[in-house]
Design a protein around this motif. Sequence first.
Motif, short mmCIF file in Angstrom:
data_model
loop_
_atom_site.label_atom_id
_atom_site.label_comp_id
_atom_site.label_asym_id
_atom_site.label_seq_id
_atom_site.Cartn_x
_atom_site.Cartn_y
_atom_site.Cartn_z
N ARG A 4 5.69 -3.26 -10.10
CA ARG A 4 5.67 -3.15 -8.65
C ARG A 4 6.26 -1.80 -8.27
NH1 ARG A 4 6.00 -6.31 -3.71
NH2 ARG A 4 7.59 -5.31 -2.45
N ASN A 41 -11.68 -7.80 -0.18
CA ASN A 41 -12.33 -8.94 0.46
C ASN A 41 -11.89 -9.02 1.92
OD1 ASN A 41 -13.08 -11.50 1.39
ND2 ASN A 41 -13.08 -12.33 -0.70
N THR A 76 -10.54 -12.66 3.03
CA THR A 76 -9.26 -13.18 2.55
C THR A 76 -8.15 -12.12 2.65
OG1 THR A 76 -9.63 -12.40 0.29
CG2 THR A 76 -10.51 -14.56 0.84
N GLU A 85 -7.54 -10.04 0.33
CA GLU A 85 -7.13 -9.65 -1.02
C GLU A 85 -7.81 -8.34 -1.41
OE1 GLU A 85 -8.50 -12.98 -3.22
OE2 GLU A 85 -7.01 -14.32 -2.34
N SER A 119 -8.01 -5.21 -4.71
CA SER A 119 -7.66 -4.67 -6.01
C SER A 119 -8.61 -3.50 -6.24
CB SER A 119 -7.86 -5.76 -7.08
OG SER A 119 -7.79 -5.20 -8.38
N VAL A 120 -8.06 -2.30 -6.26
CA VAL A 120 -8.91 -1.11 -6.36
C VAL A 120 -8.35 -0.14 -7.39
CG1 VAL A 120 -9.77 -1.24 -3.98
CG2 VAL A 120 -7.68 0.03 -4.46
N THR A 130 -4.95 0.20 -11.45
CA THR A 130 -5.37 -0.43 -10.20
C THR A 130 -4.13 -0.67 -9.33
OG1 THR A 130 -5.10 -2.67 -11.07
CG2 THR A 130 -7.28 -1.67 -11.30
N ALA A 152 -3.08 -3.45 -6.29
CA ALA A 152 -3.61 -4.71 -5.77
C ALA A 152 -2.59 -5.37 -4.86
CB ALA A 152 -3.98 -5.64 -6.93
N GLY A 153 -3.11 -6.22 -3.97
CA GLY A 153 -2.24 -6.95 -3.07
C GLY A 153 -3.04 -7.62 -1.98
N ILE A 155 1.38 -3.96 -6.34
CA ILE A 155 1.35 -4.24 -7.77
C ILE A 155 0.38 -3.29 -8.46
CG2 ILE A 155 0.86 -5.95 -9.56
CD1 ILE A 155 3.27 -6.68 -7.82
N VAL A 156 0.88 -2.62 -9.50
CA VAL A 156 0.06 -1.71 -10.29
C VAL A 156 -0.26 -2.37 -11.62
CG1 VAL A 156 0.18 0.43 -11.64
CG2 VAL A 156 0.91 0.42 -9.24
#
Lengths: 459, 453
Positions: B231, B382, B385, B387, B389-390, B410, B412-413, B449-450
Amino acid sequence: MINIEVVEGILNIALAQGARFADLYAESKSSTSIVAENHEIEIINTGTVSGTGIRILAGEAAGFASIDSLEARELKSAAETARAVVNSPAIQKAVCFQENRGIRPDRRTTESASINQKTDLVRKASEAGWARDRRIRQVSVGYVDQTKKVLVADSKGNWAEDEFSATRLTVSVVAADGPAVQTGHEGPGRLQGFEFFKQIDPTEVAILAADRALKMLEAKAAPTGEMPVVLEEGYGGVLLHEACGHGLEADLVIKESSVFGDRIGTKVASSEVTAIDDPTIESWWGSYSFDDEGVPARRNVLIEDGILCKYIQSRETARKTGAEPTGNGRRQSFRHLPIPRMSNTFIAPGKSSVDEMIASVKRGLYAKALGGGQVNTANGDFVFGVSEGYMIENGKIGRPVKGATLIGNGLQVLLDVAAVGVRLVAKPGFCGKDGQSVPVTTGQPAILVSRMTVGGTAL
Amino acid sequence: MISGARLHEAVEFAIKQAGSFPNTEAEAFAISSRRLTIRSVKGAIESLELSEDAGVGIRALSGTAFGHSYTTDLSETGISEAFAQAAANSHESDPDRFNGLAESKPWQPLKDILDQELNSVDTEVKISRLLEMEELASSKHQAIVGSEAALYGDSENHVAICNSRGVKAAYQTNSCYAYLSLLARQGQETQMGTGFAASRTLSDLAFTDVATEAAEAAVGLLGGTRIESGRYPVVLAAPVAAEFVGVLASATSAEAIYKGRSMLTDKLGQRIGATSLTIYDDGRLPQALGSVPVDHEGTPTTATTVVDNGIFSSMLSDTRSALRLGLPSTGNGFRASYSSALSVAPTNFYIVPGTLKPQDILDASDGALYIQDVQGFHSGVNPVTGEFSVGAQGWVIEDGRKSRPFREITIAGDILKLFHDVEVIGSDLRFMPMSGNLGSPTIKISGLIVSGE
């Protein structure tokens, strides 16, 4: 669409100031789209768009003008505009088409249907989605069909004409349970008319989408870090498309922005991998009888048993690199210049079953459905999204995990393909490049990649 | 190109057709565009493209059911045939008591949405500006080997809207942009850096900044490695933050919220972001590329406070979604083209800037990740939602500098969590014309988060 004398006249105007080549691309596209949401048919939209793009090539430059018309007078003025890149004496002799030369594929017989038949089908899909579970919060159904006429003619005397239909049904479902909200999507499509629905049942499409959303309601956070990944039949093509396909497009190779430049004849994938681009497969979403420069479609083996064989070429990139055109010069519409693009790209079927692949993994990810992806061709890093995923634990499918992006590098990931499945399944999609979107298939057998980075949130 | 006057005739003729159909009202939207795109490669013109387009989109409202059609044939025959199709389509679609057309309201033209000069500048001038930009970028560093894409583009649009309830509106607008995707090489490794600018006038178009931005990214990213999963606090470059703002913008649509396909469903009036976060959608913002006097239904555009110090205070709407809410439309009904259906879309949708300069943020962010570029945004986010992640590329911040480059990771979160976790908002507001003109300054997020090594 446009008669031979007019086309000759237009191309001669285009050539008049020293072009070495000129071509004309005309299309007329009639389409119906229907959208249902909240149990209602909300949108029925129909119409026709026709237009022509005229290109001239002089030295290394292209001049291009497009107009939403098929009328001679307007095309003449477009041809004059396209000449803006050159100003020198004519070097090409006048164009003259021979009646019997050219490509005119047999008309495929396609079925048509009334608006009423189409809305019935959309209602059927919508209600099937809603009926699946009380946790369904929304069902969006989209129906699109189009009939497209195309004509490509050039100053070398090539003439190609075709007419074809495409039909697609997409269902997107939102499911909610307390604070948990998830989505499911399914969207089959083929180059067919209404006969498409003899093979595709709208109810089943809706159920697949709804069940995907419902299943994902139980999903926990996806993991982070490297692990083996099994990609389900039909979806793994996104991996090939992003990891390697774009990097094999010759325009990027010429601009030295592909990690696959200078690699012909070298090992770029494991010996399990034979990669093919084939627009000749009957009715597949990315199929055509000739490309948008009038080059006949052909099956191209890009990678054979892990060895890179050829790049994906348009006429211009083929000329620049001294290669043969591969029949991949494509454009989104008459408003765009043709560039090298994929069609139906897939890894050829191998010998393994999905069950065997899953059984061989101690801890990994099973990607049952994938979304799109993206690649940085210069360094080879690529991503694609998992929309339905499960953990694999001790060779068995375990709990569902939330959507996550997978990331890897094109030069490494194909070397890590450990097994390829037996059955080739096609999935339609759209591919974007340089602001142009074209239909492609990312069909593929299942594959096992020995390691990829999963971009979840569970540390 | 087809003139504004000609478009006006076309839309007026279209709505007159409603008279031939019982109990039918209509709306017609017409757009005529002219676009120039110039591409260069290694100091020479690669292509010069000019395209012209014009079409009309018709909505026939029979009772409370809509039917749509479009055509590029602006002749009387073309339009009356298209109208008959729209009317026929309305009989096959479902009625909805909230379906309606915009009511006629007085509207004020906007002065600064058209630059008279841009269209009269010689193409040769535009070509030389593009070639100069490419050359300037290439000379910035010896590691730069060329460009993958160097582009100049401009466009001019005429728009006309008319409906049976007396709406009659028209405007003309234009803009230009420059884009550069530059390649830098070190040994076997190649990295790409991009730069982009858009403006109303050629003299405002920041070619030099595009060159600098692309060169610094391409060279600076050389030698990038993966970093450890974990994180991390994160600083999002303004163009990256603008992409996240775009996802939030689509979620503020009253239509999407009502239909339960927005992450903001049931969240009106609630806290959805940090207290420092205020977001406007302003369709009349001076100098901004998303400004238009009326939306594509002919409703005057407005300024809407969408997020007020972290509270989700207002949705964006078109006529139909506003009728459902019993509120006036915010003037956000737009069509992507004459052939597209109308939907709710942002105009100039942006985070109100703070006071800290980007360098001040870097100075206070040791150990944080600076995200220069994200990958896979369309598949990795999305919008229902929230959410995401890229893929991401950028630098670890050390001693106030973009220090060690990283790649192949990535981030994400959850988008709403991201906006909750906004710690600092920079002063450097920047707009990116995407679907809507989306704006954000550099922003710092307390943690994402990575996934890496």
